[in-house]
Motif scaffolding. Sequence first.
Motif, short mmCIF file in Angstrom:
data_model
loop_
_atom_site.label_atom_id
_atom_site.label_comp_id
_atom_site.label_asym_id
_atom_site.label_seq_id
_atom_site.Cartn_x
_atom_site.Cartn_y
_atom_site.Cartn_z
N PHE A 24 5.60 12.96 34.11
CA PHE A 24 5.09 12.42 35.30
C PHE A 24 6.16 12.16 36.23
N ASP A 25 5.93 12.51 37.60
CA ASP A 25 6.90 12.38 38.59
C ASP A 25 7.03 10.81 39.16
N VAL A 26 6.04 10.15 39.20
CA VAL A 26 6.16 8.63 39.53
C VAL A 26 5.64 7.85 38.65
N ILE A 27 6.26 6.70 38.32
CA ILE A 27 5.90 5.75 37.60
C ILE A 27 5.46 4.50 38.35
N LEU A 28 4.19 3.85 38.39
CA LEU A 28 3.94 2.81 39.09
C LEU A 28 3.63 1.78 38.02
N ILE A 29 4.63 0.64 38.19
CA ILE A 29 4.37 -0.50 37.43
C ILE A 29 3.55 -1.80 38.07
N GLU A 30 2.42 -1.89 37.76
CA GLU A 30 1.48 -3.07 38.40
C GLU A 30 1.74 -4.27 37.54
N THR A 31 2.61 -5.39 38.22
CA THR A 31 2.56 -6.62 37.29
C THR A 31 1.32 -7.66 37.45
N GLY A 82 1.25 16.76 45.59
CA GLY A 82 1.42 17.42 44.10
C GLY A 82 2.16 16.55 43.05
N LYS A 83 2.21 15.48 43.37
CA LYS A 83 3.05 14.47 42.44
C LYS A 83 1.92 14.28 41.05
N ARG A 84 2.71 14.08 40.13
CA ARG A 84 1.71 13.24 39.00
C ARG A 84 2.39 12.01 38.81
N VAL A 85 1.33 11.34 38.74
CA VAL A 85 1.64 9.53 38.62
C VAL A 85 0.75 9.01 37.55
N ALA A 86 1.83 8.05 36.81
CA ALA A 86 1.52 7.33 35.68
C ALA A 86 1.39 5.93 36.09
N VAL A 87 0.29 5.20 35.92
CA VAL A 87 0.50 3.95 36.34
C VAL A 87 0.27 2.81 35.24
N LEU A 88 1.45 2.19 34.91
CA LEU A 88 1.24 1.16 33.81
C LEU A 88 0.75 -0.29 34.47
N ASN A 125 -4.19 14.46 38.03
CA ASN A 125 -2.90 14.31 38.00
C ASN A 125 -2.28 12.80 37.80
N ALA A 126 -3.14 12.11 37.45
CA ALA A 126 -2.78 10.60 37.29
C ALA A 126 -3.15 10.14 35.93
N TYR A 127 -2.48 9.10 35.41
CA TYR A 127 -2.72 8.54 34.18
C TYR A 127 -2.45 7.16 34.25
N ILE A 128 -3.38 6.36 33.87
CA ILE A 128 -3.53 5.01 33.80
C ILE A 128 -3.46 4.15 32.61
N ARG A 129 -2.70 3.39 32.21
CA ARG A 129 -2.53 2.88 30.83
C ARG A 129 -2.38 1.29 30.99
N PRO A 130 -3.56 0.62 30.87
CA PRO A 130 -3.55 -0.96 30.93
C PRO A 130 -3.13 -1.39 29.72
N THR A 131 -2.02 -2.38 29.71
CA THR A 131 -1.36 -2.97 28.67
C THR A 131 -1.50 -4.53 28.71
N PRO A 132 -1.80 -5.14 27.79
CA PRO A 132 -1.81 -6.67 27.93
C PRO A 132 -0.17 -7.26 27.86
N THR A 133 0.10 -8.28 28.49
CA THR A 133 1.47 -8.88 28.75
C THR A 133 1.80 -9.49 27.46
N GLY A 134 0.98 -9.84 26.65
CA GLY A 134 1.35 -10.46 25.16
C GLY A 134 2.19 -11.71 25.49
N SER A 135 3.45 -11.89 24.94
CA SER A 135 4.09 -13.00 25.03
C SER A 135 5.24 -13.09 26.19
N THR A 136 5.10 -12.04 26.80
CA THR A 136 6.26 -11.67 27.72
C THR A 136 6.24 -12.40 29.21
N LEU A 137 7.10 -13.12 29.62
CA LEU A 137 6.81 -13.72 30.93
C LEU A 137 7.22 -12.58 32.10
N GLY A 138 6.86 -12.95 33.30
CA GLY A 138 6.94 -12.11 34.43
C GLY A 138 5.89 -11.05 34.68
#
Length: 332
Positions: free
Chosen positions: A151-158, A86-92, A120-133
């Motif tokens: 959104f209840d849970v934010i997942l940040i995929e590096t 029942g969680k809403r999940v966002a993936v960056l 109940n999920a949302y995926i947002r692909p984002t380019p790193t640009g000039s940022t390290l890490g």
Amino acid sequence: MSTNIPKRPTLEELISGIIRGDRVALARGITLVESKLPSDRVLAEQLIDRLLSKTGKATRIGVSGIPGVGKSTFIEGFGEHLTGLGKRVAVLAVDPSSKQTKGSILGDKTRMNKLAVNPNAYIRPTPTGSTLGGVADQSREAMLLCEAAGFDVILIETVGVGQSETLVRDMCDFFLLLTMAGAGDDLQGIKKGIMEMADAIVINKADGDNIPAVRKTLQELKQVVHYFPLPPSGWVTQVTTCSALLGEGIGELWTLIESFNEKMTANGYLAHQRSQQNLQWMHQKLDGLLKQEFNSLVKEEVKDLAAKVENKELNPVTAAHQLFDLYKKKKG
């Protein structure tokens, strides 16, 4: 002759849309905060400022790992489990940018095809640009907008395990490091400091003929973790296993994260950590603004002196001092 170009939403329309959980408004809001246009900066700041009171309730989880460990498969399986609860999940999902073309693959929606169509999920692909890490320049802002959207849970995929992985640690509540059995040199290549930052080290692909090797790696990592210094939070890095492909160990991992949140909330560390992260965010933004101003004022001089350094006509230290003196002079 009429055009079908959609009208750009006002600030009020963006705010109300994001609070309602409207995906189009959320996507436009993230695009706004990611914009490099000076004309968008003020509007983006106003958007964040107005929505800040709606943030802070989500669980923020950073996911990193060595190449080939199956991060996308893990995140999809983990996300499906959470939405099932029942969680809403966002993936960056942060994609590596090409230094040559400044582009990125942005293929996360195809790699997580089940989660991509989950209501109940949302995926947002984002380019790193000039940022390290492995973190995009505006990942923090995107995270806050997702929280404001409910959104209840934010997942940040590096992107992967890099030298500046502390940027991920400085954004999330719980830092998850994925590895696998038989990683060999890849596992050895993970800096000890990155492993020490992890709240949990998860050995993925614990299935089939791989299980004996997973058990061996599990014991090895438990011995390694035993020698880690106790962090200020008092939380001891946990080592566990899962099979993202089969969905095994996913539920136990979420239970572990819930236990972490309960303990860190009770002892006040979670609130303290987020306050410190806000300070780090401020300093990071300040560094970026100063660098942007510096480059804009001495752009041509940088090119000239860089050529001299490259041709060994001038040493790098002298060139840096000359550029800084020019910057101060132009700055007045």
